[in-house]
Scaffold this motif. Structure first.
Motif, short mmCIF file in Angstrom:
data_model
loop_
_atom_site.label_atom_id
_atom_site.label_comp_id
_atom_site.label_asym_id
_atom_site.label_seq_id
_atom_site.Cartn_x
_atom_site.Cartn_y
_atom_site.Cartn_z
N TRP A 17 -53.85 55.62 -5.95
CA TRP A 17 -52.47 55.52 -5.49
C TRP A 17 -51.87 54.16 -5.84
O TRP A 17 -50.68 54.04 -6.09
N ILE A 18 -52.70 53.13 -5.86
CA ILE A 18 -52.19 51.82 -6.26
C ILE A 18 -52.27 51.64 -7.77
O ILE A 18 -51.39 51.04 -8.39
N ASP A 19 -53.31 52.21 -8.42
CA ASP A 19 -53.49 52.02 -9.85
C ASP A 19 -52.57 52.92 -10.69
O ASP A 19 -51.81 52.44 -11.53
N LEU A 20 -52.64 54.23 -10.43
CA LEU A 20 -51.82 55.17 -11.19
C LEU A 20 -50.40 55.27 -10.65
O LEU A 20 -49.51 55.76 -11.33
N GLY A 21 -50.21 54.81 -9.42
CA GLY A 21 -48.91 54.90 -8.79
C GLY A 21 -48.14 53.58 -8.83
O GLY A 21 -47.28 53.38 -9.68
N ALA A 22 -48.46 52.67 -7.92
CA ALA A 22 -47.69 51.43 -7.77
C ALA A 22 -47.75 50.55 -9.02
O ALA A 22 -46.71 50.09 -9.53
N LYS A 23 -48.95 50.30 -9.53
CA LYS A 23 -49.08 49.41 -10.69
C LYS A 23 -48.49 50.02 -11.96
O LYS A 23 -47.90 49.31 -12.78
N LYS B 51 -39.00 58.38 -12.37
CA LYS B 51 -39.17 59.78 -12.78
C LYS B 51 -40.38 59.94 -13.68
O LYS B 51 -41.14 60.92 -13.55
N LEU B 52 -40.59 58.99 -14.58
CA LEU B 52 -41.76 59.06 -15.46
C LEU B 52 -43.05 58.85 -14.69
O LEU B 52 -44.06 59.53 -14.94
N THR B 53 -43.03 57.95 -13.71
CA THR B 53 -44.22 57.75 -12.88
C THR B 53 -44.53 58.99 -12.06
O THR B 53 -45.69 59.34 -11.86
N THR B 54 -43.49 59.67 -11.59
CA THR B 54 -43.69 60.92 -10.87
C THR B 54 -44.44 61.93 -11.74
O THR B 54 -45.40 62.57 -11.31
N TYR B 55 -44.01 62.05 -12.98
CA TYR B 55 -44.68 62.96 -13.91
C TYR B 55 -46.12 62.51 -14.18
O TYR B 55 -47.05 63.32 -14.14
N GLU B 56 -46.31 61.22 -14.42
CA GLU B 56 -47.65 60.72 -14.74
C GLU B 56 -48.61 60.85 -13.56
O GLU B 56 -49.80 61.12 -13.75
N PHE C 68 -48.41 63.18 -11.27
CA PHE C 68 -48.67 64.62 -11.17
C PHE C 68 -49.84 65.02 -12.06
O PHE C 68 -50.77 65.70 -11.61
N ILE C 69 -49.84 64.59 -13.31
CA ILE C 69 -50.94 64.97 -14.20
C ILE C 69 -52.16 64.09 -14.00
O ILE C 69 -53.30 64.54 -14.14
N GLY C 70 -51.94 62.82 -13.62
CA GLY C 70 -53.07 61.90 -13.45
C GLY C 70 -53.92 62.22 -12.24
O GLY C 70 -55.16 62.25 -12.32
N TYR C 71 -53.27 62.47 -11.10
CA TYR C 71 -54.02 62.83 -9.90
C TYR C 71 -54.69 64.19 -10.08
O TYR C 71 -55.79 64.42 -9.58
N GLY C 72 -54.02 65.08 -10.83
CA GLY C 72 -54.63 66.38 -11.11
C GLY C 72 -55.92 66.23 -11.90
O GLY C 72 -56.93 66.89 -11.61
N LYS C 73 -55.90 65.37 -12.90
CA LYS C 73 -57.11 65.10 -13.70
C LYS C 73 -58.23 64.54 -12.82
O LYS C 73 -59.38 64.98 -12.88
N ASP C 74 -57.87 63.57 -11.98
CA ASP C 74 -58.86 62.96 -11.08
C ASP C 74 -59.46 64.00 -10.13
O ASP C 74 -60.66 63.97 -9.83
#
Length: 358
Positions: A46-52, A271-276, A278-284
């Motif tokens: 949440w901090i790495d793929l999200g905030a950062k 908006k781009l982070t929202t998309y990323e 979505f797919i990033g947490y799904g992969k994890d």
């Protein structure tokens, strides 16, 4: 790179810019700012793929005019009071889960995610097709006096890492459970005792058996947190939190210093982070679930359909009660419920995720 590839990239950039009302004509030099971002997260995706990642995209898209330095939970203020930290100007930016502002306005659970809410796919559609994002911004402006950009779609959570198996309401009654948001009250209606605590306290509380079980996130982040090492049972599905969303909030005075162009670019970065996410947490989560079911050494337990039905009934009953005394809650809840009715036909023309290989 060929001419046609270059031309294609220019066309894509122009289309993205037009979508958020950004001019591609060079503007007067804007003011450079360097801001601090408060977060509730000690670590994890949440901090790495999200905030950062949001901060990185903002820096790239504004050509360095807006630099955001991300700080872990507790550095700039209380982990559960990011909104207050941003309002006061201690941090110009915050990465937050809106339901943490539970004690101020429970409307945050509608945007942040709750047991009667949306799946990750539904959140994407509600926010950007049905007006959910604009409603969210209006709510934060009016109630919290901050500027908000949605900046993350959350995974469906694991219902519980537990020291005992939970299948039925009878199993759940009397348990002491770490949770947050709407479920902190709804779970008590189902017989549990609930405790709200910051993320840094969750692991030791479960390890020392201060609580019988905890909810935190999906398989990916929960695996990295190591909850499977200290509690035998993993209970699914996450009916308490089908999904949720994160917000990137800005101090109103700090936001006012930005040019319209940079404001638009920050919106686009959200908006781009929202998309990323979505797919990033799904992969994890795919990788985390595979590990937990094959190497984690845990026993997976499925909630009985009667538990799921009772949870849904209790959730809507709780929301109806909130609506009776909170105008903003009523507005956001009814907006989301109207969308849920519209999306109810989805399964009639779209196949569920994963069904094609069954």
């Amino acid at each position: 790179m060929t001419f046609w590839k270059k031309a294609g990239l220019r066309t894509l950039a122009a289309g993205a810019a037009l979508a958020v009302g950004i001019s591609l004509v060079p503007a007067a030099k804007a003011q450079n700012v360097e801001w601090s971002m408060a977060t509730p997260w000690a670590g994890g995706h949440w901090i790495d793929l999200g905030a950062k990642r949001f901060a990185e995209l903002v820096g790239q898209m504004t050509d360095g005019r807006v630099k955001i330095n991300v700080f872990p939970a507790g550095t700039l203020g209380s982990a559960l009071k990011v909104t207050e930290t941003v309002q006061s100007g201690v941090a110009e930016v915050g990465h937050n889960w809106p339901a943490y502002d539970w004690g101020i306005d429970r409307t945050g659970v509608i945007f942040g995610g709750w047991s009667g809410g949306l799946t990750p796919e539904e959140y994407m559609l509600w926010l950007y097709n049905a007006g959910g994002a604009e409603l969210w911004k209006q709510w934060r402006q009016e109630v919290s006096n901050v500027v908000v950009v949605p900046c993350g779609i959350l995974e469906t959570e694991i219902f519980m890492h537990s020291h005992k198996p939970v299948r039925t309401l009878e199993d759940y009654k009397g348990m002491k459970v770490r949770t947050s948001g709407a479920w902190a009250e709804i779970a008590t209606e189902l017989g549990a005792s609930t405790v709200v605590m910051a993320g840094s306290e969750v692991f030791p509380a479960l390890e020392r058996k201060v609580v019988d079980g905890i909810e935190w996130g999906g398989p990916g982040i929960n695996m990295s947190a190591g909850f499977h090492k200290i509690a035998k049972y993993i209970v699914t599905p996450g009916v308490h939190q089908p999904s949720g969303a994160h917000e990137c909030m800005f101090n109103k005075d700090a936001w006012a210093k930005l040019s319209d162009k940079d404001k638009g670019l920050i919106e686009l970065a959200g908006k781009l982070t929202t998309y990323e996410t979505f797919i990033g947490y799904g992969k994890d989560d795919i990788e985390g679930y595979k590990f937990l079911t094959s190497q984690g050494g845990n026993e997976f337990v499925q909630l009985d359909p009667s538990f799921i039905a009772a949870a849904k009934e209790a959730s809507f009953k709780w929301a109806d009660k909130q609506s009776a005394s909170n105008a903003w809650f009523k507005k956001a809840y009814e907006h989301q419920r109207a969308f849920q009715k519209d999306i109810a036909n989805w399964s009639k023309f779209r196949l569920p995720i994963g069904i094609t290989q069954q």
